[in-house]
Design an enzyme around this catalytic site. Sequence first.
Site, PDB file in Angstrom:
ATOM      1  N   ALA A  46       0.837  -1.201   0.000  1.00 22.35           N
ATOM      2  CA  ALA A  46       0.000   0.000   0.000  1.00 22.35           C
ATOM      3  C   ALA A  46       0.869   1.246   0.000  1.00 22.35           C
ATOM      4  O   ALA A  46       1.928   1.294   0.645  1.00 22.35           O
ATOM      5  CB  ALA A  46      -0.918   0.003   1.217  1.00 22.35           C
ATOM      6  N   GLU A  58      -9.644 -10.835  -0.727  1.00 25.66           N
ATOM      7  CA  GLU A  58     -10.087 -10.619   0.656  1.00 25.66           C
ATOM      8  C   GLU A  58     -10.523  -9.170   0.726  1.00 25.66           C
ATOM      9  O   GLU A  58      -9.701  -8.252   0.768  1.00 25.66           O
ATOM     10  CB  GLU A  58      -8.931 -10.931   1.624  1.00 25.66           C
ATOM     11  CG  GLU A  58      -9.400 -11.185   3.044  1.00 25.66           C
ATOM     12  CD  GLU A  58      -9.484  -9.913   3.856  1.00 25.66           C
ATOM     13  OE1 GLU A  58     -10.612  -9.392   3.987  1.00 25.66           O
ATOM     14  OE2 GLU A  58      -8.460  -9.452   4.348  1.00 25.66           O
TER      15      GLU A  58
END
Length: 493
Positions: free
Chosen positions: A188, A262
Amino acid sequence: MTVSAQQEQELLQRVPTGLLINGEWVEASSGKTLPVYDPATGKELLRIQDGNSDDALKALTAADEAQAEWALTAPRERAEILRRAFDIVMERAEDFALLMTLEMGKPLAEARGEVNYGAEFLRWFSEETVRHYGRYGNTPESKLTMIVRHKPVGPSLLVTPWNFPLAMATRKVGPAVASGSTMVLKPAQLTPLTSQYFAQAMLDAGLPAGVLNVVSGSSASAISGPLLKDRRLRKLSFTGSTPVGRRLMADAAENVLRTSMELGGNAPLIVFDDADLDKAVQGAMDAKLRNMGEACTAANRILVHEDVADAFQSKFAEAMRARKVGRGTEPDVNVGPIIDDKAREDVHGLVTEAVDAGAKVVTGGQKVEGEGYFYEPTVLSVLEDSPILKQEIFGPVAPVVKFKDEAHAIRLANASEYGLAAYIFTENHNRALRVADQIEFGLIGFNAGVISNAAAPFGGVKHSGLGREGGAEGIEEYTTVQYIGMPNPHTQN
């Protein structure tokens, strides 16, 4: 004890700032850098290389070229690399914990817990590597002998979120290494430092060049876009929001990629009238405030039987008020900042919308003034049609709603597009199993607010995603099944 500024700086100097391509930390093609900030202060921690499409394709080339040899590596060798990586992460546990606190904000004690949790995926999959069995037997009519085996899926793109920077990386890298698949890891933008420090640990453990490549960057689409279109890529594993997951699944479909997704969650925590209220309050605190509520498994809807709702809410609010908010490196702090200012504004917007729709603020409900992106631990008393019950909150805000009976609780729990985690508090085991049979969630906590474990399969249903991570199931996501049929020697002349 308080961490000194000198300790922080010494750690940051040890973090690789380049892109990891074919075993080397290199500069980005663009020559640009990406700032990483401390959410507790809003100040810059470090600048790292800002990767782009060209860098992503170089990383995929490295992974593709390493794939054939890596796939033939002995399972024991792969297992021992993972075990050495586990040992290295645990040796550097304080570094990893502090790094997560600095770039993500979670309190240091909680970050230490993530180190233990994240490292366990390395140990677990080191053990699974050498126990990944196939099948051998005859077909029913005995004309053929079957050999069924599992092969590495091949070069994989791993996209991790910002909220668990170590555990989300180890949960994907561990089984990929175990299976014999090579990887491009895209951390990220908000929390890349832990992933890069972890990648160096994998190199130090003896992982060959090209098996794990890391491309951090300010544009996720610039990195993932060309890779998803490239026929050399065979797998996408993504953890993040459902809207982004949908787009990535659509892109992956064009290349018929294996996908593990997910995605979002909106977990109900159900407190029945026979529950141990002290146990339920502690479970709610664990399930709500882990990671400041910035977790897909966070309890976002506290459903409480009307006979015990007032008593539960009073105890719950008292526990929330007792939490200390602050920078995670300070003593006794147990609630850190929200990840950035936009995320905090989003949380406050949900609270404001709920109050406008009739919710009552029991405690909290405000941004904390001063530097950083802090928000008060908040309890709201809401009706079952409150708009906040439809949202993934991602903050320390807990809406409490009453229910009348078991059927009502089940209906409220299932009134969501998400189906990741749910929590049930009751002293009646039959009720717990009966309710678990009827609610649509992949993970159930029974009288427990934290249930994630490397040995357990993690994943959801409905819009919470596809596939499972961890457990015996985790390695299957990185393999393909090959069947070999051959004449049965006992039926041949």
